[in-house]
Design a protein around this motif. Structure first.
Motif, PDB file in Angstrom:
ATOM      1  N   LYS A   1       0.826  -1.204   0.000  1.00  0.00           N
ATOM      2  CA  LYS A   1       0.000   0.000   0.000  1.00  0.00           C
ATOM      3  C   LYS A   1       0.865   1.261   0.000  1.00  0.00           C
ATOM      4  O   LYS A   1       2.007   1.254   0.445  1.00  0.00           O
ATOM      5  CB  LYS A   1      -0.917   0.013   1.216  1.00  0.00           C
ATOM      6  N   SER A   2       0.287   2.350  -0.499  1.00  0.00           N
ATOM      7  CA  SER A   2       0.939   3.648  -0.433  1.00  0.00           C
ATOM      8  C   SER A   2       0.591   4.304   0.906  1.00  0.00           C
ATOM      9  O   SER A   2      -0.536   4.175   1.392  1.00  0.00           O
ATOM     10  CB  SER A   2       0.478   4.544  -1.589  1.00  0.00           C
ATOM     11  N   PHE A   3       1.570   5.009   1.504  1.00  0.00           N
ATOM     12  CA  PHE A   3       1.322   5.624   2.808  1.00  0.00           C
ATOM     13  C   PHE A   3       2.214   6.844   2.993  1.00  0.00           C
ATOM     14  O   PHE A   3       3.200   7.034   2.281  1.00  0.00           O
ATOM     15  CB  PHE A   3       1.596   4.615   3.928  1.00  0.00           C
ATOM     16  N   LYS A   4       1.829   7.667   3.953  1.00  0.00           N
ATOM     17  CA  LYS A   4       2.655   8.804   4.367  1.00  0.00           C
ATOM     18  C   LYS A   4       3.157   8.527   5.782  1.00  0.00           C
ATOM     19  O   LYS A   4       2.437   7.963   6.599  1.00  0.00           O
ATOM     20  CB  LYS A   4       1.835  10.101   4.339  1.00  0.00           C
ATOM     21  N   GLU A   5       4.394   8.939   6.051  1.00  0.00           N
ATOM     22  CA  GLU A   5       4.999   8.628   7.337  1.00  0.00           C
ATOM     23  C   GLU A   5       4.205   9.228   8.503  1.00  0.00           C
ATOM     24  O   GLU A   5       4.164   8.657   9.596  1.00  0.00           O
ATOM     25  CB  GLU A   5       6.441   9.145   7.377  1.00  0.00           C
ATOM     26  N   LYS A   6       3.545  10.343   8.267  1.00  0.00           N
ATOM     27  CA  LYS A   6       2.774  10.970   9.351  1.00  0.00           C
ATOM     28  C   LYS A   6       1.567  10.112   9.746  1.00  0.00           C
ATOM     29  O   LYS A   6       1.042  10.267  10.856  1.00  0.00           O
ATOM     30  CB  LYS A   6       2.309  12.363   8.937  1.00  0.00           C
ATOM     31  N   ASP A   7       1.126   9.216   8.834  1.00  0.00           N
ATOM     32  CA  ASP A   7      -0.019   8.350   9.136  1.00  0.00           C
ATOM     33  C   ASP A   7       0.421   6.950   9.562  1.00  0.00           C
ATOM     34  O   ASP A   7      -0.421   6.079   9.793  1.00  0.00           O
ATOM     35  CB  ASP A   7      -0.927   8.235   7.902  1.00  0.00           C
ATOM     36  N   ASN A   8       1.734   6.682   9.622  1.00  0.00           N
ATOM     37  CA  ASN A   8       2.233   5.356   9.950  1.00  0.00           C
ATOM     38  C   ASN A   8       2.115   5.087  11.457  1.00  0.00           C
ATOM     39  O   ASN A   8       2.394   5.965  12.269  1.00  0.00           O
ATOM     40  CB  ASN A   8       3.697   5.229   9.508  1.00  0.00           C
ATOM     41  N   HIS A   9       1.695   3.865  11.827  1.00  0.00           N
ATOM     42  CA  HIS A   9       1.617   3.486  13.239  1.00  0.00           C
ATOM     43  C   HIS A   9       1.707   1.970  13.345  1.00  0.00           C
ATOM     44  O   HIS A   9       1.826   1.271  12.339  1.00  0.00           O
ATOM     45  CB  HIS A   9       0.326   4.015  13.880  1.00  0.00           C
ATOM     46  N   GLU A  10       1.666   1.448  14.554  1.00  0.00           N
ATOM     47  CA  GLU A  10       1.962   0.033  14.799  1.00  0.00           C
ATOM     48  C   GLU A  10       0.900  -0.923  14.255  1.00  0.00           C
ATOM     49  O   GLU A  10       1.132  -2.130  14.203  1.00  0.00           O
ATOM     50  CB  GLU A  10       2.139  -0.216  16.296  1.00  0.00           C
ATOM     51  N   ASN A  11      -0.258  -0.414  13.839  1.00  0.00           N
ATOM     52  CA  ASN A  11      -1.294  -1.273  13.264  1.00  0.00           C
ATOM     53  C   ASN A  11      -1.669  -0.852  11.844  1.00  0.00           C
ATOM     54  O   ASN A  11      -2.700  -1.279  11.319  1.00  0.00           O
ATOM     55  CB  ASN A  11      -2.545  -1.264  14.151  1.00  0.00           C
ATOM     56  N   ALA A  12      -0.834  -0.002  11.221  1.00  0.00           N
ATOM     57  CA  ALA A  12      -1.188   0.537   9.902  1.00  0.00           C
ATOM     58  C   ALA A  12      -1.040  -0.497   8.788  1.00  0.00           C
ATOM     59  O   ALA A  12      -1.734  -0.432   7.783  1.00  0.00           O
ATOM     60  CB  ALA A  12      -0.308   1.749   9.589  1.00  0.00           C
ATOM     61  N   CYS A  13      -0.146  -1.454   8.957  1.00  0.00           N
ATOM     62  CA  CYS A  13       0.185  -2.404   7.886  1.00  0.00           C
ATOM     63  C   CYS A  13      -0.362  -3.793   8.192  1.00  0.00           C
ATOM     64  O   CYS A  13      -0.319  -4.260   9.328  1.00  0.00           O
ATOM     65  CB  CYS A  13       1.707  -2.467   7.716  1.00  0.00           C
ATOM     66  N   GLU A  14      -0.888  -4.454   7.168  1.00  0.00           N
ATOM     67  CA  GLU A  14      -1.277  -5.859   7.255  1.00  0.00           C
ATOM     68  C   GLU A  14      -0.393  -6.627   6.281  1.00  0.00           C
ATOM     69  O   GLU A  14      -0.389  -6.344   5.086  1.00  0.00           O
ATOM     70  CB  GLU A  14      -2.755  -6.043   6.915  1.00  0.00           C
ATOM     71  N   TYR A  15       0.346  -7.619   6.793  1.00  0.00           N
ATOM     72  CA  TYR A  15       1.355  -8.277   5.956  1.00  0.00           C
ATOM     73  C   TYR A  15       1.617  -9.702   6.449  1.00  0.00           C
ATOM     74  O   TYR A  15       1.048 -10.159   7.434  1.00  0.00           O
ATOM     75  CB  TYR A  15       2.653  -7.471   5.991  1.00  0.00           C
ATOM     76  N   HIS A  16       2.494 -10.421   5.711  1.00  0.00           N
ATOM     77  CA  HIS A  16       2.951 -11.748   6.106  1.00  0.00           C
ATOM     78  C   HIS A  16       4.377 -11.652   6.645  1.00  0.00           C
ATOM     79  O   HIS A  16       5.276 -11.236   5.915  1.00  0.00           O
ATOM     80  CB  HIS A  16       2.960 -12.707   4.910  1.00  0.00           C
ATOM     81  N   PRO A  17       4.618 -12.022   7.917  1.00  0.00           N
ATOM     82  CA  PRO A  17       6.000 -12.041   8.401  1.00  0.00           C
ATOM     83  C   PRO A  17       6.785 -13.209   7.821  1.00  0.00           C
ATOM     84  O   PRO A  17       8.002 -13.252   7.911  1.00  0.00           O
ATOM     85  CB  PRO A  17       5.830 -12.164   9.915  1.00  0.00           C
ATOM     86  N   GLY A  18       6.087 -14.193   7.221  1.00  0.00           N
ATOM     87  CA  GLY A  18       6.751 -15.299   6.551  1.00  0.00           C
ATOM     88  C   GLY A  18       7.262 -16.332   7.534  1.00  0.00           C
ATOM     89  O   GLY A  18       6.916 -16.346   8.698  1.00  0.00           O
ATOM     90  N   PRO A  19       8.116 -17.251   7.035  1.00  0.00           N
ATOM     91  CA  PRO A  19       8.610 -17.290   5.662  1.00  0.00           C
ATOM     92  C   PRO A  19       7.647 -18.001   4.729  1.00  0.00           C
ATOM     93  O   PRO A  19       6.768 -18.723   5.189  1.00  0.00           O
ATOM     94  CB  PRO A  19       9.911 -18.108   5.806  1.00  0.00           C
ATOM     95  N   PRO A  20       7.805 -17.823   3.386  1.00  0.00           N
ATOM     96  CA  PRO A  20       7.008 -18.594   2.445  1.00  0.00           C
ATOM     97  C   PRO A  20       7.443 -20.057   2.444  1.00  0.00           C
ATOM     98  O   PRO A  20       8.597 -20.367   2.738  1.00  0.00           O
ATOM     99  CB  PRO A  20       7.323 -17.925   1.094  1.00  0.00           C
ATOM    100  N   VAL A  21       6.514 -20.958   2.142  1.00  0.00           N
ATOM    101  CA  VAL A  21       6.798 -22.397   2.136  1.00  0.00           C
ATOM    102  C   VAL A  21       6.477 -22.964   0.755  1.00  0.00           C
ATOM    103  O   VAL A  21       5.394 -22.727   0.214  1.00  0.00           O
ATOM    104  CB  VAL A  21       5.950 -23.129   3.207  1.00  0.00           C
TER     105      VAL A  21
END
Length: 215
Positions: A159-179
């Motif tokens: 996703k596109s984001f601005k640093e002023k809107d970044n926080h500890e729950n802003a991103c949804e992702y996979h920490p991995g690893p892929p299998v």
């Protein structure tokens, strides 16, 4: 799509967020054909760029440019050979040495040796591993303008984001690893596995944390 609506680009290798009024020719960089998986190597068939590491493979920039699109491309993994594989004798794989396994040596999770502790690494309780996988510290970044638009490089986000809107729950992702094992693809972090590469890319993220433009 109504003018001004923000949507995700469906081209492989892009997945940026865009709107019709900000979609110039050349704003999208993507791969126009599917990946090849063979003997632990991953390769884009369109540009022959390859890597053993899946994270580095996904980070290979697209070789084509154009406009963003919401139409999902139809791609299939390109087979590397038509020769039949030579059958190997059935053995008790659980007793094999993990150091002789090509998947283990390359750092991928291998179901044949998944129950064995990793060599030369201390055993960590499962509860501690689960907790550490769900917590993402604030990434250390170069100094940027808090209003600059950046693209998150965490696996599964984009996703596109601005640093002023970044926080500890802003991103949804996979920490991995892929299998990757026996033609199945998935994420160890959420224990979901599929056969099709497009379905693998659409597995929903399982962890929240900070956006990171330098992943």
């Amino acid at each position: 799509m109504e003018k001004g609506d923000m949507v995700r680009c469906q081209r492989i290798g892009c997945e940026a967020i865009f709107s019709d009024d900000h979609n110039q020719d050349g704003s999208c960089r993507y791969h126009d054909s599917g990946p090849i998986f063979h003997d632990g190597m991953k390769e884009w068939s369109c540009c022959k760029q390859r890597s053993h590491d899946f994270s580095l493979f996904l980070a290979i920039p697209g070789c084509k440019t154009g406009k963003h699109t919401t139409e999902k491309p139809i791609t299939k993994a390109v087979p590397t050979t038509t020769q039949k594989a030579t059958p190997t004798p059935v053995q008790n794989k659980r007793t094999d040495d993990a150091t002789a396994c090509s998947r283990c040596r390359q750092g991928f999770f291998c179901s044949d040796h998944g129950s064995k502790p990793e060599i030369s690494k201390p055993t960590v309780p499962a509860a501690v591993k689960d907790e550490s996988a769900k917590i993402t510290p604030a990434p250390v970044k170069k100094i940027v303008d808090i209003n600059d638009l950046q693209t998150c490089r965490n696996k599964g986000c984009g996703k596109s984001f601005k640093e002023k809107d970044n926080h500890e729950n802003a991103c949804e992702y996979h920490p991995g690893p892929p299998v990757f094992h026996d033609r199945m693809r998935g994420w160890k972090c959420c224990d979901i596995f599929v056969k099709d590469f497009d379905e693998f890319m659409e597995i929903p993220p399982c962890t929240k944390g900070w956006h990171n433009a330098n992943a």
